[in-house]
Motif scaffolding. Sequence first.
Motif, mmCIF file in Angstrom:
data_model
loop_
_atom_site.group_PDB
_atom_site.id
_atom_site.type_symbol
_atom_site.label_atom_id
_atom_site.label_comp_id
_atom_site.label_asym_id
_atom_site.label_seq_id
_atom_site.Cartn_x
_atom_site.Cartn_y
_atom_site.Cartn_z
ATOM 1 N N THR A 22 -34.795 -11.054 -56.646
ATOM 2 C CA THR A 22 -35.001 -11.860 -55.453
ATOM 3 C C THR A 22 -33.716 -12.631 -55.195
ATOM 4 O O THR A 22 -32.930 -12.866 -56.095
ATOM 5 C CB THR A 22 -36.178 -12.832 -55.640
ATOM 6 N N PRO A 24 -31.333 -15.630 -54.845
ATOM 7 C CA PRO A 24 -31.380 -16.958 -55.474
ATOM 8 C C PRO A 24 -31.780 -18.031 -54.465
ATOM 9 O O PRO A 24 -31.522 -17.907 -53.268
ATOM 10 C CB PRO A 24 -29.933 -17.185 -55.937
ATOM 11 N N SER A 25 -32.395 -19.082 -54.975
ATOM 12 C CA SER A 25 -32.780 -20.202 -54.108
ATOM 13 C C SER A 25 -31.519 -20.804 -53.488
ATOM 14 O O SER A 25 -30.415 -20.627 -54.013
ATOM 15 C CB SER A 25 -33.507 -21.267 -54.931
ATOM 16 N N PRO A 26 -31.663 -21.533 -52.390
ATOM 17 C CA PRO A 26 -30.493 -22.171 -51.781
ATOM 18 C C PRO A 26 -29.716 -23.066 -52.761
ATOM 19 O O PRO A 26 -28.487 -23.068 -52.761
ATOM 20 C CB PRO A 26 -31.077 -22.978 -50.625
ATOM 21 N N ARG A 28 -29.559 -22.697 -56.046
ATOM 22 C CA ARG A 28 -28.861 -21.827 -56.999
ATOM 23 C C ARG A 28 -27.686 -21.132 -56.313
ATOM 24 O O ARG A 28 -26.633 -20.947 -56.940
ATOM 25 C CB ARG A 28 -29.835 -20.791 -57.591
ATOM 26 N N GLN A 29 -27.843 -20.758 -55.056
ATOM 27 C CA GLN A 29 -26.732 -20.158 -54.323
ATOM 28 C C GLN A 29 -25.543 -21.119 -54.299
ATOM 29 O O GLN A 29 -24.403 -20.706 -54.507
ATOM 30 C CB GLN A 29 -27.145 -19.806 -52.894
#
Length: 107
Positions: A22, A24-26, A28-29
């Motif tokens: 999936t 990455p979350s914002p 984590r990005q």
Amino acid sequence: MLASRFLPLLLLAALPVLAGETEPSPARQKELVHLVRQDCGSCHGMTLQGGLGPPLLPADLRDKPAEGLVATIYYGRPGTPMPPWKQFVSEAEAMWIVEKLMSEFPK
């Protein structure tokens, strides 16, 4: 009968989710962008135009297979200064990094 005809298609569509791939979350990005800009940038240049390591700009990566670039990030390159990053990123995150590098890496 109808469901069994569509089962292979459903399984195929679910593969990325089943494999844990999936985006990455914002948050984590943002961390990954910082990692690339700072840590990778220390060898590849802060603007990714090259240094000790080769440039990481889209034009320089165009002919490189994405899977090979992901492997390089994840496992490093033995016998070179390129270290493995698998303790810091997942393979899916390495793929996200490669996808961004091959298009236009975020600032």
